[in-house]
Design a protein around this motif. Structure first.
Motif, PDB file in Angstrom:
ATOM      1  N   ARG A 246     -33.178  47.355  -6.885  1.00  0.00           N
ATOM      2  CA  ARG A 246     -32.144  47.563  -5.860  1.00  0.00           C
ATOM      3  C   ARG A 246     -31.115  48.582  -6.327  1.00  0.00           C
ATOM      4  NH1 ARG A 246     -30.171  41.762  -3.674  1.00  0.00           N
ATOM      5  NH2 ARG A 246     -28.987  43.115  -2.263  1.00  0.00           N
ATOM      6  N   VAL A 247     -30.723  48.492  -7.590  1.00  0.00           N
ATOM      7  CA  VAL A 247     -29.773  49.463  -8.147  1.00  0.00           C
ATOM      8  C   VAL A 247     -30.381  50.865  -8.084  1.00  0.00           C
ATOM      9  CG1 VAL A 247     -28.583  50.223 -10.243  1.00  0.00           C
ATOM     10  CG2 VAL A 247     -28.612  47.800  -9.645  1.00  0.00           C
ATOM     11  N   ALA A 248     -31.651  50.979  -8.460  1.00  0.00           N
ATOM     12  CA  ALA A 248     -32.318  52.285  -8.474  1.00  0.00           C
ATOM     13  C   ALA A 248     -32.382  52.898  -7.085  1.00  0.00           C
ATOM     14  CB  ALA A 248     -33.720  52.132  -9.054  1.00  0.00           C
ATOM     15  N   ARG A 249     -32.715  52.098  -6.094  1.00  0.00           N
ATOM     16  CA  ARG A 249     -32.846  52.625  -4.728  1.00  0.00           C
ATOM     17  C   ARG A 249     -31.486  53.031  -4.157  1.00  0.00           C
ATOM     18  NH1 ARG A 249     -38.042  52.074  -3.115  1.00  0.00           N
ATOM     19  NH2 ARG A 249     -39.299  50.748  -4.494  1.00  0.00           N
ATOM     20  N   ASP A 250     -30.465  52.263  -4.474  1.00  0.00           N
ATOM     21  CA  ASP A 250     -29.120  52.635  -4.022  1.00  0.00           C
ATOM     22  C   ASP A 250     -28.640  53.902  -4.723  1.00  0.00           C
ATOM     23  OD1 ASP A 250     -29.049  50.466  -2.338  1.00  0.00           O
ATOM     24  OD2 ASP A 250     -27.859  49.204  -3.687  1.00  0.00           O
ATOM     25  N   LEU A 251     -28.932  54.003  -6.025  1.00  0.00           N
ATOM     26  CA  LEU A 251     -28.518  55.189  -6.774  1.00  0.00           C
ATOM     27  C   LEU A 251     -29.286  56.417  -6.300  1.00  0.00           C
ATOM     28  CD1 LEU A 251     -26.739  56.248  -9.141  1.00  0.00           C
ATOM     29  CD2 LEU A 251     -28.784  56.031 -10.581  1.00  0.00           C
ATOM     30  N   ALA A 252     -30.580  56.251  -6.031  1.00  0.00           N
ATOM     31  CA  ALA A 252     -31.391  57.378  -5.560  1.00  0.00           C
ATOM     32  C   ALA A 252     -30.778  57.999  -4.310  1.00  0.00           C
ATOM     33  CB  ALA A 252     -32.820  56.912  -5.285  1.00  0.00           C
ATOM     34  N   GLU A 253     -30.318  57.155  -3.400  1.00  0.00           N
ATOM     35  CA  GLU A 253     -29.690  57.650  -2.174  1.00  0.00           C
ATOM     36  C   GLU A 253     -28.392  58.389  -2.474  1.00  0.00           C
ATOM     37  OE1 GLU A 253     -29.377  58.666   1.651  1.00  0.00           O
ATOM     38  OE2 GLU A 253     -31.101  57.638   0.763  1.00  0.00           O
TER      39      GLU A 253
ATOM     40  N   LEU B  82     -21.714  57.978  -8.779  1.00  0.00           N
ATOM     41  CA  LEU B  82     -20.978  56.765  -9.136  1.00  0.00           C
ATOM     42  C   LEU B  82     -19.619  56.665  -8.440  1.00  0.00           C
ATOM     43  CD1 LEU B  82     -21.726  56.394 -12.970  1.00  0.00           C
ATOM     44  CD2 LEU B  82     -22.949  55.422 -11.016  1.00  0.00           C
ATOM     45  N   LYS B  83     -19.204  57.755  -7.820  1.00  0.00           N
ATOM     46  CA  LYS B  83     -17.946  57.749  -7.066  1.00  0.00           C
ATOM     47  C   LYS B  83     -18.192  57.661  -5.562  1.00  0.00           C
ATOM     48  CE  LYS B  83     -15.433  60.411 -10.570  1.00  0.00           C
ATOM     49  NZ  LYS B  83     -14.764  61.701 -10.885  1.00  0.00           N
ATOM     50  N   ASP B  84     -19.453  57.617  -5.179  1.00  0.00           N
ATOM     51  CA  ASP B  84     -19.807  57.541  -3.763  1.00  0.00           C
ATOM     52  C   ASP B  84     -19.365  56.201  -3.186  1.00  0.00           C
ATOM     53  OD1 ASP B  84     -21.792  56.615  -1.559  1.00  0.00           O
ATOM     54  OD2 ASP B  84     -22.081  58.785  -1.649  1.00  0.00           O
ATOM     55  N   PRO B  85     -18.499  56.204  -2.171  1.00  0.00           N
ATOM     56  CA  PRO B  85     -17.961  54.945  -1.615  1.00  0.00           C
ATOM     57  C   PRO B  85     -19.040  53.972  -1.152  1.00  0.00           C
ATOM     58  CG  PRO B  85     -16.739  56.830  -0.767  1.00  0.00           C
ATOM     59  CD  PRO B  85     -17.926  57.381  -1.495  1.00  0.00           C
ATOM     60  N   GLU B  86     -20.110  54.503  -0.559  1.00  0.00           N
ATOM     61  CA  GLU B  86     -21.183  53.640  -0.069  1.00  0.00           C
ATOM     62  C   GLU B  86     -21.918  52.971  -1.229  1.00  0.00           C
ATOM     63  OE1 GLU B  86     -23.241  51.568   2.734  1.00  0.00           O
ATOM     64  OE2 GLU B  86     -21.505  52.900   3.039  1.00  0.00           O
ATOM     65  N   PHE B  87     -22.149  53.736  -2.292  1.00  0.00           N
ATOM     66  CA  PHE B  87     -22.816  53.172  -3.473  1.00  0.00           C
ATOM     67  C   PHE B  87     -21.947  52.088  -4.106  1.00  0.00           C
ATOM     68  CE2 PHE B  87     -23.619  53.221  -8.108  1.00  0.00           C
ATOM     69  CZ  PHE B  87     -24.934  52.763  -8.099  1.00  0.00           C
TER      70      PHE B  87
END
Length: 325
Positions: free
Chosen positions: A42-49, A275-280
């Protein structure tokens, strides 16, 4: 000599051109050494986006290469072409597999370029719904009165819950009967059914159970209370009397050794933006995870931190004789 210098110059120019063009519209693969649907996936898929925008909108594919406690996926990336198009996203296992496995198909220190930390995932100490202990103090007293009779579940040797359980027992100086499962789901199922007494696992796995009041939450493993709505009222183990007890399951990003420095810089710069992306950040907070904002996002500091984790977990794993092979 002139020919050698000319070839060296051409190689340098080629590397520079590759780095300047990277990623050049070519897809990037992030290898996750665990099964799809789990917390690391889940972390990987969110980070990929979140990485797509700072990497010029390139397609990023998550490849789940699970097995052997993450070592198969790790080895896959260690052997991959070092051009920046194959990356590894894994958790604290990067620091524990060198101790858990007597022989690895890669060297965790020399076969990877450390790109940076992503997040810290706190752990929660939870109990079966039938337990009479109302708080951490009562739970600790109950464990003390039943040495060797308390069943402490985990998701398998080398899992986050296994490591937390080892540290928990070490801190309490009390042995429990450890019950390994093939994953978190069956461990939680048996906790709900009362077949095991306690479990220490990631907030990514336990928050929904705590929110639904299906388990008894006794403590979080951070030094400060968490702000996630479902977890904000749970005391820390530290404030409950287990001074200094802190366990987080972090995630980091890696590339094969020898990846060109300019490519590594582009990847690290993109990671910092992601890592600063609000959605992430919102997605990670929803899982009870804390996005890293300190200097561990820098490659050298990330590697230094991993080495300190090897030194931390090593003696506990060895003392318990908890080897995976």
């Amino acid at each position: 000599m002139k020919k050698l210098l000319a070839l060296t110059a051409l190689a340098t120019m080629a590397t520079g051109a590759l780095a300047q063009d990277f990623p050049g519209g070519k897809p990037i693969t992030i290898v996750v050494p665990f099964a799809a649907g789990g917390p690391t996936d889940r972390v990987a898929r969110d980070l990929a986006e979140a990485l797509r925008k700072p990497l010029d909108g390139v397609s990023i594919v998550v490849d789940n290469t699970a097995g052997a406690g993450s070592t198969i996926g790790n080895a896959k990336v260690a052997r991959a072409k070092n051009d920046g198009y194959t990356l590894l996203l894994t958790h604290v296992g990067m620091a524990t597999t060198p101790v858990l496995y007597r022989k690895l198909p890669y060297n965790y220190e020399t076969d990877f370029e450390y790109l940076g930390m992503i997040n810290d995932v706190p752990m929660t100490i939870i109990g079966k719904p039938q337990l009479e202990a109302k708080n951490f103090k009562e739970m600790r007293e109950w464990i003390g009165k039943n040495p060797g009779k308390v069943n402490l579940g985990n998701a398998g040797i080398g899992s986050a819950s296994h490591l937390c359980g080892l540290l928990f027992q070490n801190e309490l100086k009390t042995e429990m009967t450890t019950v390994p499962y093939k994953g978190t789901a069956p461990a939680i199922a048996d906790l709900l059914g009362g077949q095991i007494d306690l479990l220490c696992d990631q907030t990514t796995n336990t928050t929904s159970q705590i929110e639904a009041k299906k388990v008894k939450p006794y403590a979080v493993t951070t030094l400060k209370r968490l702000t996630t709505p479902a977890l904000k009222d749970i005391p820390t183990a530290d404030e409950s009397g287990l001074k200094g007890f802190q366990v987080t399951i972090w995630h980091g990003l890696y590339a094969p050794k020898g990846t060109p420095a300019p490519v590594l810089k582009k990847l690290n710069d993109a990671l910092k933006v992601a890592l600063k992306d609000p959605e992430f950040i919102k997605k990670e907070e929803g899982l009870g995870a804390v996005v890293v904002t300190d200097n561990r996002v820098e490659p050298a500091e990330h590697k230094k931190f991993v080495m300190s984790e090897v030194a931390r977990f090593g003696p506990v794993i060895k003392a318990a004789g908890a080897y995976a092979d």
